[in-house]
Design a protein around this motif. Sequence first.
Motif, PDB file in Angstrom:
ATOM      1  N   UNK A  35     -18.392   1.314 -17.021  1.00 18.23           N
ATOM      2  CA  UNK A  35     -17.867   0.036 -16.784  1.00 18.23           C
ATOM      3  C   UNK A  35     -16.209   1.299 -15.324  1.00 18.23           C
ATOM      4  N   UNK A  36     -16.070   2.062 -16.010  1.00 15.56           N
ATOM      5  CA  UNK A  36     -15.053   2.373 -15.652  1.00 15.56           C
ATOM      6  C   UNK A  36     -15.777   2.689 -13.895  1.00 15.56           C
ATOM      7  N   UNK A  37     -16.264   2.630 -13.347  1.00 17.01           N
ATOM      8  CA  UNK A  37     -17.239   2.839 -12.519  1.00 17.01           C
ATOM      9  C   UNK A  37     -16.786   1.470 -11.802  1.00 17.01           C
ATOM     10  N   UNK A  38     -18.244   0.880 -12.436  1.00 12.99           N
ATOM     11  CA  UNK A  38     -17.451  -0.776 -11.666  1.00 12.99           C
ATOM     12  C   UNK A  38     -15.960  -1.137 -11.764  1.00 12.99           C
ATOM     13  N   UNK A  39     -15.597  -0.978 -12.408  1.00 10.36           N
ATOM     14  CA  UNK A  39     -14.063  -1.475 -12.085  1.00 10.36           C
ATOM     15  C   UNK A  39     -13.440  -0.706 -10.718  1.00 10.36           C
ATOM     16  N   UNK A  40     -13.536   0.809 -10.865  1.00  5.98           N
ATOM     17  CA  UNK A  40     -13.009   1.237  -9.368  1.00  5.98           C
ATOM     18  C   UNK A  40     -14.178   0.450  -8.053  1.00  5.98           C
ATOM     19  N   UNK A  41     -15.671   0.195  -8.439  1.00  7.81           N
ATOM     20  CA  UNK A  41     -15.969   0.106  -7.165  1.00  7.81           C
ATOM     21  C   UNK A  41     -15.474  -1.082  -7.240  1.00  7.81           C
ATOM     22  N   UNK A  42     -15.213  -2.418  -7.509  1.00  6.80           N
ATOM     23  CA  UNK A  42     -14.442  -3.406  -7.155  1.00  6.80           C
ATOM     24  C   UNK A  42     -13.422  -3.440  -6.450  1.00  6.80           C
ATOM     25  N   UNK A  43     -12.160  -2.316  -7.054  1.00  5.78           N
ATOM     26  CA  UNK A  43     -11.185  -2.015  -6.907  1.00  5.78           C
ATOM     27  C   UNK A  43     -11.362  -1.887  -5.693  1.00  5.78           C
ATOM     28  N   UNK A  44     -11.839  -1.229  -4.780  1.00  6.70           N
ATOM     29  CA  UNK A  44     -11.932  -0.054  -3.710  1.00  6.70           C
ATOM     30  C   UNK A  44     -12.629  -1.064  -2.531  1.00  6.70           C
ATOM     31  N   UNK A  45     -13.592  -1.747  -2.542  1.00  3.22           N
ATOM     32  CA  UNK A  45     -13.868  -2.255  -1.698  1.00  3.22           C
ATOM     33  C   UNK A  45     -13.380  -3.528  -1.434  1.00  3.22           C
ATOM     34  N   UNK A  46     -12.693  -4.216  -3.067  1.00  3.88           N
ATOM     35  CA  UNK A  46     -11.676  -5.434  -2.753  1.00  3.88           C
ATOM     36  C   UNK A  46     -10.744  -5.287  -1.782  1.00  3.88           C
ATOM     37  N   UNK A  47     -10.451  -3.614  -1.714  1.00  8.13           N
ATOM     38  CA  UNK A  47      -9.260  -3.694  -1.110  1.00  8.13           C
ATOM     39  C   UNK A  47      -9.350  -3.423   0.501  1.00  8.13           C
ATOM     40  N   UNK A  48     -10.417  -2.135   0.737  1.00 10.73           N
ATOM     41  CA  UNK A  48     -11.094  -2.491   2.145  1.00 10.73           C
ATOM     42  C   UNK A  48     -11.495  -3.461   2.781  1.00 10.73           C
ATOM     43  N   UNK A  49     -12.593  -4.330   1.926  1.00 12.02           N
ATOM     44  CA  UNK A  49     -12.952  -5.589   2.778  1.00 12.02           C
ATOM     45  C   UNK A  49     -12.444  -7.138   2.547  1.00 12.02           C
ATOM     46  N   UNK A  50     -11.258  -6.960   1.987  1.00 14.43           N
ATOM     47  CA  UNK A  50     -10.882  -8.306   1.845  1.00 14.43           C
ATOM     48  C   UNK A  50      -9.139  -8.479   1.560  1.00 14.43           C
ATOM     49  N   UNK A  51      -8.440  -7.168   2.033  1.00 15.29           N
ATOM     50  CA  UNK A  51      -7.059  -6.784   1.747  1.00 15.29           C
ATOM     51  C   UNK A  51      -6.659  -6.753   0.939  1.00 15.29           C
ATOM     52  N   UNK A  52      -7.889  -7.124  -0.658  1.00 16.49           N
ATOM     53  CA  UNK A  52      -6.599  -7.321  -2.369  1.00 16.49           C
ATOM     54  C   UNK A  52      -6.819  -6.329  -2.725  1.00 16.49           C
ATOM     55  N   UNK A  53      -5.704  -6.607  -3.518  1.00 14.09           N
ATOM     56  CA  UNK A  53      -5.122  -6.277  -4.731  1.00 14.09           C
ATOM     57  C   UNK A  53      -3.906  -7.097  -5.819  1.00 14.09           C
TER      58      UNK A  53
END
Length: 523
Positions: free
Chosen positions: A137-155
């Motif tokens: 769950x932590x790994x998925x959360x980090x993937x979502x958080x990092x990729x959302x920021x880098x790909x869509x600029x979402x935080x």
Amino acid sequence: MSQTPKKNQQQQEQARAAVTARRHATRKERERRRQRQILTVTGVALGMSVLAILFGVLYDQLWLPSRPVAQVGNATLTRGDYWNERRGQIASTVGQSLYLATFGEQFAQQFLGQVSQLDVEVPQVRSAPVNEATINDWVDGQIIEQRAASEFGIQATDGQIAQELVSNYGPAFAPTTPVTPTVGTLPTLPPLEGETPAAGTPEATPNGPTATPEPTATPEPTVPPTATPQAEEALSRRDQVLNKLYEDYRAEIQRVDPQRRAQLTLEDFRTGLNNQFKRQVLVSQVQQQLVPETSFTPSTEPSNIDVRHILVKVTGATTDTTDIPESAYEARRDEAESILEEATSAGSDFEALARERSEDFTTRDAGGSLPGFDSTGNSTSGTQIDPAIIAAVAGLEPGQVAPELVRTPFGWHIVQLVDRRVDSREDQLQRSRAEAFETWLTEQRAAVSAQRFPAVTPSPTAPPTGTPEPLPTLDLGGEPAPTEIPTPSPIGTPGAASEVTPTTTVTTGATSAATATAATPTP
């Protein structure tokens, strides 16, 4: 000459005194040495003990918590972080259980029991093996958080996270307008001109009291949806919600065992719920990027089709038989045509007719109802509906019976469309976004470097074939339960014994056969 013996005596006494002094000095020296040795050994032992304790403290408080457990990109989950993550995850699950328990007594009994069970796990977090679900769950959360920021600029901002928390848990744990019970009956306004009073509303009595309505059963309380609060308001109410949730948790632990101390802290709830709703904010925003509402076109294909049928079995017809003789179908066509004519006649009750005439003993007691299915024939029971039935109801309106017989490997079918539902645009949009997000997350898992410490050997999985396995065909027909024939009374001369052999009745189709061996009097 006379003084010589006296001198010798003095010298001897001095020598003896010197020897005695040396003996005392030697004994004291040995005693001092022994004491120094004891002190040295004791000091070394104490020093080693202190070092061991210090080493244990450093190991337990510094070295062990700093050991990495997982890494995603530049984010590392240490063992200490994992302990906090695990406690937060347990607190989040406890919060969900307490929230669901507010939906009524039935839900309370089901979910409150989980709170005490989860609380028992908390003291074992440090010593228990690493929970793989928490790590994943932590790994998925980090993937979502990092990729959302880098790909869509979402935080996810604190205000957005607080909005999600308060809009979900606020009505149950910190309502803005508490409901105050009232005593007595509220006054009823007279109906407007031309308006008919609602059923159950007592009519006003001229110059007299209002009639008291009959008491009604109290429905299960539900949590009504509320508008999402503004970020500033949500931030101001967040602590109120968390404090009330934590108080309810402690009260539940005390209710189970008054001597027991709650293991979770308020900070655990803050961490767990923050992680939960932070992910919820990010997922929602990524879904909106993947499937924008303005470019979404809903489908007109039905999501669920409800059908009734009446089966006229063809002898020997099964799903595994592909070479059924044509004569077998022709032998029962006339009977099937007769049922079809009856089903399509005015005023016919298809459900009652199915209970009476259908030879599908799996569905006849339910009026011939088949499991609901979509436009491709995938049913809610995990089976595939025969394509002939799907085609037969494609052009029908709800309530209509197909004008022609439907032929399948099971026999002849008379088919009625009960209902056809197309999901709303909003439901289709949410489903499309969820599917797009799962595809996106699968791609990100493959693209982002994620490591485990120590490395975990993945379980071998069969390579995908590219073509999903077909669903099994819905099995129609079945067999009726055997019914034992009552034993007839003995026949013969009074006083003579008779033997009767009972047999079993098995109903096939619309006909019943019963046989019994005639009673033979015993001479």
